[in-house]
Scaffold this motif. Structure first.
Motif, mmCIF file in Angstrom:
data_model
loop_
_atom_site.group_PDB
_atom_site.id
_atom_site.type_symbol
_atom_site.label_atom_id
_atom_site.label_comp_id
_atom_site.label_asym_id
_atom_site.label_seq_id
_atom_site.Cartn_x
_atom_site.Cartn_y
_atom_site.Cartn_z
ATOM 1 N N TRP A 171 -3.197 0.424 -3.701
ATOM 2 C CA TRP A 171 -3.040 -0.915 -3.135
ATOM 3 C C TRP A 171 -2.701 -1.877 -4.273
ATOM 4 O O TRP A 171 -3.418 -1.944 -5.268
ATOM 5 N N GLY A 174 -1.434 -10.005 2.107
ATOM 6 C CA GLY A 174 -2.263 -10.243 0.945
ATOM 7 C C GLY A 174 -3.734 -10.203 1.260
ATOM 8 O O GLY A 174 -4.168 -9.547 2.215
ATOM 9 N N LEU A 175 -4.525 -10.888 0.484
ATOM 10 C CA LEU A 175 -5.971 -10.738 0.572
ATOM 11 C C LEU A 175 -6.543 -11.206 1.908
ATOM 12 O O LEU A 175 -7.634 -10.827 2.289
ATOM 13 N N THR A 176 -5.810 -12.048 2.626
ATOM 14 C CA THR A 176 -6.312 -12.515 3.917
ATOM 15 C C THR A 176 -5.702 -11.764 5.083
ATOM 16 O O THR A 176 -6.098 -11.960 6.232
ATOM 17 N N GLY A 177 -4.748 -10.897 4.821
ATOM 18 C CA GLY A 177 -4.063 -10.178 5.898
ATOM 19 C C GLY A 177 -4.706 -8.844 6.184
ATOM 20 O O GLY A 177 -4.861 -8.011 5.299
ATOM 21 N N THR A 178 -5.084 -8.622 7.438
ATOM 22 C CA THR A 178 -5.730 -7.371 7.797
ATOM 23 C C THR A 178 -4.743 -6.337 8.311
ATOM 24 O O THR A 178 -4.993 -5.148 8.215
ATOM 25 N N TYR A 190 0.848 -1.187 0.000
ATOM 26 C CA TYR A 190 0.000 0.000 0.000
ATOM 27 C C TYR A 190 0.888 1.243 0.000
ATOM 28 O O TYR A 190 1.956 1.249 0.590
ATOM 29 N N PHE A 239 -4.779 7.598 1.537
ATOM 30 C CA PHE A 239 -4.537 6.389 0.766
ATOM 31 C C PHE A 239 -4.294 6.726 -0.697
ATOM 32 O O PHE A 239 -5.064 7.477 -1.313
ATOM 33 N N GLY A 290 -6.773 5.494 -4.493
ATOM 34 C CA GLY A 290 -7.371 6.605 -3.783
ATOM 35 C C GLY A 290 -7.668 7.771 -4.716
ATOM 36 O O GLY A 290 -7.465 7.694 -5.933
ATOM 37 N N ALA A 318 -1.668 -3.977 8.429
ATOM 38 C CA ALA A 318 -0.722 -3.306 7.544
ATOM 39 C C ALA A 318 0.420 -2.728 8.366
ATOM 40 O O ALA A 318 0.194 -2.037 9.351
ATOM 41 N N TYR A 326 0.718 5.423 0.879
ATOM 42 C CA TYR A 326 -0.006 6.524 1.510
ATOM 43 C C TYR A 326 0.831 7.794 1.417
ATOM 44 O O TYR A 326 2.056 7.752 1.425
ATOM 45 N N ASN A 356 -6.868 -1.230 -5.738
ATOM 46 C CA ASN A 356 -7.655 -0.081 -5.326
ATOM 47 C C ASN A 356 -6.797 1.169 -5.467
ATOM 48 O O ASN A 356 -5.555 1.102 -5.390
#
Lengths: 112, 113
Positions: B48, B96-100, B33, B45, B58, B102, B35, B56
């Protein structure tokens, strides 16, 4: 609707006291609420995070309280120490979008 | 374990120039990501990336772009620099897609003169 409002802007606490920082969000679809700590010249460091199905989460001296109906969440730092002096950011995100929306930050000063 | 590393740490560019910032994620992390932390605007943001794809974006103009390489490192490119692009650019990574969660690097301080 993407805003996260954080207060206070600055906070001064005596050593051993409780520091409380509040955040409010508007988007009810947000499903992830982390708090970050940032020291000058450093990147933000993840402190603690909560999902909306839980009302409280505690990790050491740090506790998140979450009020889904009021769309508010707060960070409590117990037994605050001078080393806790930093800027704290709340954030909210839709996990599917991975776009953290940050609050404006709170500069915490803990006096020895 | 090494954290997120960014380079360079500081740079100064002239208005109208182009700049490339680099980021190496934590080993095993596939999502990166970007920022922007500008004075008075807070953390915003930018982008991503996961598995080489932009997932994604911003609310930034198209002159902000990036890419992710097969080794999951990433570049952020900013064209036609403006004075208001002066900021700390932060890279973060997650599982990745399962990791919340950052995890952020220390950032690149960009000054546009």
């Amino acid at each position: 609707q993407q805003q996260v409002k954080q207060s206070p802007q600055s906070l001064i606490v005596q050593k051993g006291g409780i520091s409380i920082i509040n955040c409010a969000y508007e988007n009810t679809a947000f499903d992830y609420f982390p708090w970050y700590q940032q020291f000058p010249g450093k990147g933000p460091a993840l402190l603690i995070a909560i999902r909306p199905d839980v009302s409280e989460k505690k990790e050491g001296r740090f506790t998140i309280s979450f009020n889904k109906s009021a769309k508010q969440f707060s960070l409590h730092i117990m037994d605050s120490q001078p080393g806790d002096s930093a800027t704290y950011f709340c954030a909210a995100s839709l996990l599917s979008a991975r776009q953290l929306t940050f609050g404006s930050g709170t500069q915490l000063t803990v006096l020895p | 374990e090494a954290g997120v590393t960014q380079s360079p740490t500081h740079l100064i560019k002239t208005r109208g120039q182009q700049v490339t910032l680099r980021c190496s994620p934590i080993s095993g992390h596939t999502s990166v990501y970007w920022y922007q932390q500008a004075l008075g605007l807070g953390l915003q943001f930018l982008l991503w990336y996961d598995e080489g794809e932009e997932r994604n974006r911003g609310n930034f103009p198209p002159r902000f772009s990036g890419r992710q390489f097969p080794n999951y490192s990433s570049e952020l490119n900013v064209n036609a620099l403006e004075l208001e692009d002066s900021a700390l650019y932060l890279c973060a990574s997650s599982l990745g897609l399962t990791g919340t969660e950052a995890f952020f690097g220390q950032g690149t301080r960009l000054t546009v003169v």
